[in-house]
Design a protein around this motif. Structure first.
Motif, PDB file in Angstrom:
ATOM      1  N   HIS A 184      63.442  11.568 -13.841  1.00  0.00           N
ATOM      2  CA  HIS A 184      62.571  12.671 -13.559  1.00  0.00           C
ATOM      3  C   HIS A 184      61.326  11.881 -13.642  1.00  0.00           C
ATOM      4  CE1 HIS A 184      61.283  16.476 -12.482  1.00  0.00           C
ATOM      5  NE2 HIS A 184      59.882  16.225 -13.126  1.00  0.00           N
ATOM      6  N   CYS A 185      60.408  11.650 -12.455  1.00  0.00           N
ATOM      7  CA  CYS A 185      59.291  11.087 -12.327  1.00  0.00           C
ATOM      8  C   CYS A 185      58.058  12.299 -12.333  1.00  0.00           C
ATOM      9  CB  CYS A 185      59.195  10.097 -11.258  1.00  0.00           C
ATOM     10  SG  CYS A 185      57.604   9.743 -10.820  1.00  0.00           S
ATOM     11  N   ASP A 186      57.259  12.193 -13.211  1.00  0.00           N
ATOM     12  CA  ASP A 186      56.263  13.107 -13.101  1.00  0.00           C
ATOM     13  C   ASP A 186      54.874  12.361 -12.736  1.00  0.00           C
ATOM     14  OD1 ASP A 186      56.133  11.944 -15.577  1.00  0.00           O
ATOM     15  OD2 ASP A 186      56.395  13.943 -16.651  1.00  0.00           O
ATOM     16  N   GLY A 187      55.049  11.266 -12.138  1.00  0.00           N
ATOM     17  CA  GLY A 187      53.900  10.510 -11.744  1.00  0.00           C
ATOM     18  C   GLY A 187      53.297   9.273 -12.652  1.00  0.00           C
ATOM     19  N   GLN A 188      53.666   9.183 -13.915  1.00  0.00           N
ATOM     20  CA  GLN A 188      53.218   8.209 -14.650  1.00  0.00           C
ATOM     21  C   GLN A 188      54.339   8.264 -15.988  1.00  0.00           C
ATOM     22  OE1 GLN A 188      49.420   9.693 -15.472  1.00  0.00           O
ATOM     23  NE2 GLN A 188      49.967  10.953 -17.244  1.00  0.00           N
ATOM     24  N   LEU A 189      54.265   6.992 -16.493  1.00  0.00           N
ATOM     25  CA  LEU A 189      55.285   6.931 -17.771  1.00  0.00           C
ATOM     26  C   LEU A 189      54.457   5.894 -19.069  1.00  0.00           C
ATOM     27  CD1 LEU A 189      58.290   6.770 -18.929  1.00  0.00           C
ATOM     28  CD2 LEU A 189      58.409   4.490 -18.068  1.00  0.00           C
ATOM     29  N   GLN A 190      54.250   6.571 -19.956  1.00  0.00           N
ATOM     30  CA  GLN A 190      53.661   6.174 -21.147  1.00  0.00           C
ATOM     31  C   GLN A 190      54.281   5.059 -21.602  1.00  0.00           C
ATOM     32  OE1 GLN A 190      50.504   7.442 -22.435  1.00  0.00           O
ATOM     33  NE2 GLN A 190      50.454   5.533 -23.818  1.00  0.00           N
ATOM     34  N   VAL A 191      54.147   3.774 -21.744  1.00  0.00           N
ATOM     35  CA  VAL A 191      54.882   2.682 -22.556  1.00  0.00           C
ATOM     36  C   VAL A 191      53.934   2.071 -23.523  1.00  0.00           C
ATOM     37  CG1 VAL A 191      56.212   0.503 -21.952  1.00  0.00           C
ATOM     38  CG2 VAL A 191      55.907   1.969 -20.322  1.00  0.00           C
ATOM     39  N   GLY A 192      54.177   2.139 -24.763  1.00  0.00           N
ATOM     40  CA  GLY A 192      53.345   1.692 -25.747  1.00  0.00           C
ATOM     41  C   GLY A 192      51.879   2.250 -25.475  1.00  0.00           C
ATOM     42  N   GLY A 193      50.941   1.555 -25.506  1.00  0.00           N
ATOM     43  CA  GLY A 193      49.400   2.100 -25.295  1.00  0.00           C
ATOM     44  C   GLY A 193      49.123   1.958 -23.819  1.00  0.00           C
ATOM     45  N   ASP A 194      50.190   1.701 -23.047  1.00  0.00           N
ATOM     46  CA  ASP A 194      49.702   1.457 -21.551  1.00  0.00           C
ATOM     47  C   ASP A 194      50.434   2.656 -20.591  1.00  0.00           C
ATOM     48  OD1 ASP A 194      48.644   0.506 -19.119  1.00  0.00           O
ATOM     49  OD2 ASP A 194      49.504  -1.696 -19.378  1.00  0.00           O
TER      50      ASP A 194
ATOM     51  N   VAL B 107      52.534   3.237 -16.885  1.00  0.00           N
ATOM     52  CA  VAL B 107      52.838   3.001 -15.432  1.00  0.00           C
ATOM     53  C   VAL B 107      52.561   4.036 -14.527  1.00  0.00           C
ATOM     54  CG1 VAL B 107      54.767   2.013 -14.279  1.00  0.00           C
ATOM     55  CG2 VAL B 107      54.250   1.179 -16.506  1.00  0.00           C
ATOM     56  N   THR B 108      51.823   3.947 -13.493  1.00  0.00           N
ATOM     57  CA  THR B 108      51.675   4.947 -12.699  1.00  0.00           C
ATOM     58  C   THR B 108      52.373   4.792 -11.480  1.00  0.00           C
ATOM     59  OG1 THR B 108      49.726   3.850 -12.090  1.00  0.00           O
ATOM     60  CG2 THR B 108      49.283   5.564 -13.532  1.00  0.00           C
ATOM     61  N   CYS B 109      52.548   6.205 -10.765  1.00  0.00           N
ATOM     62  CA  CYS B 109      53.246   6.067  -9.430  1.00  0.00           C
ATOM     63  C   CYS B 109      52.362   6.759  -8.393  1.00  0.00           C
ATOM     64  CB  CYS B 109      54.315   7.207  -9.575  1.00  0.00           C
ATOM     65  SG  CYS B 109      55.945   6.394  -9.416  1.00  0.00           S
ATOM     66  N   SER B 110      52.588   6.675  -7.117  1.00  0.00           N
ATOM     67  CA  SER B 110      51.563   7.214  -6.137  1.00  0.00           C
ATOM     68  C   SER B 110      51.723   8.930  -6.090  1.00  0.00           C
ATOM     69  CB  SER B 110      52.250   6.515  -4.703  1.00  0.00           C
ATOM     70  OG  SER B 110      53.607   6.902  -4.359  1.00  0.00           O
ATOM     71  N   SER B 111      52.688   9.283  -6.704  1.00  0.00           N
ATOM     72  CA  SER B 111      52.883  10.815  -6.894  1.00  0.00           C
ATOM     73  C   SER B 111      53.895  11.099  -7.688  1.00  0.00           C
ATOM     74  CB  SER B 111      52.884  11.323  -5.245  1.00  0.00           C
ATOM     75  OG  SER B 111      54.285  11.130  -4.917  1.00  0.00           O
ATOM     76  N   ALA B 112      53.918  12.366  -7.976  1.00  0.00           N
ATOM     77  CA  ALA B 112      55.042  12.656  -8.932  1.00  0.00           C
ATOM     78  C   ALA B 112      56.302  13.195  -8.031  1.00  0.00           C
ATOM     79  CB  ALA B 112      54.850  13.960  -9.612  1.00  0.00           C
ATOM     80  N   HIS B 113      57.382  12.129  -8.085  1.00  0.00           N
ATOM     81  CA  HIS B 113      58.568  12.135  -7.291  1.00  0.00           C
ATOM     82  C   HIS B 113      59.601  13.084  -7.639  1.00  0.00           C
ATOM     83  CE1 HIS B 113      56.797   7.872  -6.174  1.00  0.00           C
ATOM     84  NE2 HIS B 113      56.727   8.611  -5.163  1.00  0.00           N
ATOM     85  N   GLY B 114      59.532  13.745  -8.990  1.00  0.00           N
ATOM     86  CA  GLY B 114      60.605  14.502  -9.249  1.00  0.00           C
ATOM     87  C   GLY B 114      61.782  13.950  -9.791  1.00  0.00           C
ATOM     88  N   GLU B 115      63.112  14.475  -9.356  1.00  0.00           N
ATOM     89  CA  GLU B 115      64.361  13.993  -9.699  1.00  0.00           C
ATOM     90  C   GLU B 115      64.620  12.785  -8.757  1.00  0.00           C
ATOM     91  OE1 GLU B 115      67.499  15.617 -12.203  1.00  0.00           O
ATOM     92  OE2 GLU B 115      68.666  15.114 -10.369  1.00  0.00           O
ATOM     93  N   VAL B 116      64.960  11.692  -9.062  1.00  0.00           N
ATOM     94  CA  VAL B 116      65.010  10.580  -8.286  1.00  0.00           C
ATOM     95  C   VAL B 116      66.449   9.885  -8.560  1.00  0.00           C
ATOM     96  CG1 VAL B 116      63.004   9.901  -7.449  1.00  0.00           C
ATOM     97  CG2 VAL B 116      63.743   8.688  -9.369  1.00  0.00           C
ATOM     98  N   THR B 117      67.410   9.438  -7.933  1.00  0.00           N
ATOM     99  CA  THR B 117      68.359   8.753  -7.899  1.00  0.00           C
ATOM    100  C   THR B 117      67.879   7.187  -7.627  1.00  0.00           C
ATOM    101  OG1 THR B 117      68.788   8.728  -5.675  1.00  0.00           O
ATOM    102  CG2 THR B 117      70.030  10.318  -6.808  1.00  0.00           C
ATOM    103  N   LEU B 118      68.709   6.417  -7.671  1.00  0.00           N
ATOM    104  CA  LEU B 118      68.344   4.837  -7.406  1.00  0.00           C
ATOM    105  C   LEU B 118      68.185   4.524  -6.211  1.00  0.00           C
ATOM    106  CD1 LEU B 118      68.058   2.293  -8.761  1.00  0.00           C
ATOM    107  CD2 LEU B 118      70.436   1.535  -8.422  1.00  0.00           C
TER     108      LEU B 118
END
Ligand SMILES: [Zn+2]
Length: 457
Positions: free
Chosen positions: A227-237, A239-250
């Motif tokens: 489930h993509c809500d547009g960003q992912l917190q990894v440690g102190g950084d 990772v961002t997406c162009s938009s919130a893609h919602g639920e994604v398969t590969l």
């Protein structure tokens, strides 16, 4: 006694065989390298002031003259766009281009051969030998026109035979009227470099095809959900997406190029597995195209974790890719996991008795290649590239590689046609060109359509 004798005979036989094998290896090496030694610029029989004084003609795959010597002067194709488009394949008149035939295939063009050397009648040099390249002049001209003054590279090759059909690097110039490149250093930056062979760029999202190969073999890819809500917190950084893609398969993650999904996948895989699949895909090694060595792309994630590793899995961090190497990886996916080394000489001279299979390497299992191909095909349709590539059976991936420093990203589009009649793999890179989708994909569409229309394969 008999026993001892036969033992000695066997030993002797082994010695003789070793000797013969050694001689054979030496002879092969000699045959292979002799032309390189003789073409060295210090050989004054063939050169004056470091330039070739004799030269045969250079043809394209259908017999168009790309370069020839007329009254002691090198001349090029009569069409300005063609000769500008293939300048990195022929070389310029001053031998500034290392990958050009004029430099790379000097010995052949000079007519030098193992039996006669360069000497012909009465100590006079002959006219040289001709050679044919695998390139199609019109296809190169089409690619050059489509790049429309932007810097970058376009490559198309037949992933079954290895023949490079299109090779264009920009900026270029008309070799009949070479410019003063010092006078306009911005316009002619790196103009003598063949970017397809010798450049390495941040790959951005086209690299997700490497991460996807690892995911197919190491994760439960069929049941993968994120489930993509547009960003992912990894440690102190972050990772961002162009938009919130919602639920994604590969498949959807590849189609919409979801950064967070691939960041998650990369973190699950770990650095060692990512490194293994990057190496298999041809990163950190060079290809040799008829003796011309390419640049090596770079992926080094040894001991890397957290956000850096996540970014590496989506083609950022310190990753770089050489366009020709990446094109060959596309060819490997298309060709059931077997990478056929790209080549540019139509006739292979002394090597022609070696079967082409000698230059093949399995880089993915057949099963993984098939799954990856299907994934690419489905995601290409989902990403709605179909309209521009009607009937082409396109499998492709875009890349928009962030380069920092306030500059526009590099635009990538790479993939292949899944067709028996047109087994073509390709790569388009436009330096600081913006989005892969809007900048690079249309170039690929035009040039691939030109290839199919003209029956070039
Ligand atoms: Zn996303």
């Amino acid at each position: 006694m008999m026993r001892l004798l036969s033992k000695r005979t066997a030993l002797l036989l082994i010695y003789v065989m070793l000797l013969v094998l050694g001689l054979l290896a030496f002879t092969m090496k000699y045959l292979d390298h002799a032309s390189t030694w003789v073409q060295h610029p210090s050989n004054r029989h063939l050169h004056a002031n470091g330039r070739l004084v004799v030269s045969g003609r250079v043809y394209d795959r259908s017999g168009s003259i790309l370069m020839q010597m007329v009254e002691g002067r090198l001349t090029f194709n009569e069409d300005k766009t063609v000769r500008t488009a293939v300048m990195h394949a022929t070389g310029d008149a001053k031998s500034n281009v290392a990958t050009g035939a004029q430099t790379a295939f000097r010995a052949r063009l000079s007519g030098w051969d193992l039996i006669n050397g360069a000497y012909r009648f009465n100590d006079k040099l002959g006219p040289g030998s001709n050679l044919s390249l695998t390139l199609d002049a019109d296809l190169c001209a089409a690619a050059y026109s489509e790049l429309a003054g932007r810097r970058g590279a376009v490559g198309i090759y037949n992933y079954k035979t290895g023949e490079i059909l299109c090779m264009v690097s920009t900026p270029s110039f008309d070799p009949e009227n070479p410019p003063d490149v010092q006078a306009d250093p911005d316009r002619y930056e790196g103009v003598y470099m063949n970017r397809l062979f010798s450049a390495a760029y941040t790959p951005g999202s086209v690299f997700k095809l490497v991460t996807a190969a690892a995911a197919i073999e190491h994760l439960d890819n069929h049941n993968f959900r994120y489930h993509c809500d547009g960003q992912l917190q990894v440690g102190g950084d972050m990772v961002t997406c162009s938009s919130a893609h919602g639920e994604v398969t590969l498949e959807k993650a590849l189609a919409v190029s979801c950064n967070t999904a691939f960041a998650q996948i990369t973190l699950e895989l770990g650095a060692d597995i990512l490194q293994e699949y990057a190496d298999l895909a041809g990163f950190n090694s060079r290809l040799e195209v008829d003796g011309i060595k390419t640049a090596a792309g770079n992926v080094d994630v040894t001991g890397v974790k957290g956000a850096d590793l996540a970014w590496a899995g989506i083609g950022q961090y310190t990753n770089t890719a050489n366009p020709l190497n990446f094109m060959a990886y596309m060819g490997a996916i298309a060709n059931d996991g077997v990478r056929v080394t790209p080549r540019i000489l139509k006739e292979r001279g002394i090597l022609s008795f070696i079967p082409a299979s000698y230059e093949q390497k399995r880089v993915l299992s057949q099963k993984t290649a098939e799954q990856l191909k299907q994934l690419m095909r489905d995601s290409t349709i989902t990403a709605s590239h179909e309209e521009k590539f009607k009937g082409m059976e396109l499998c492709a991936k875009t890349g928009t590689a962030e380069v920092g420093g306030g500059k526009q990203p590099h635009a990538w589009f790479a993939g292949f046609l899944d067709r028996e009649d047109f087994p073509l793999a390709f790569v388009v890179v436009i330096e600081n060109g913006g989005f892969g989708r809007s900048a690079a994909a249309p170039v690929a569409a035009k040039v691939l359509q030109a290839a199919v229309d003209a029956g070039v394969r």
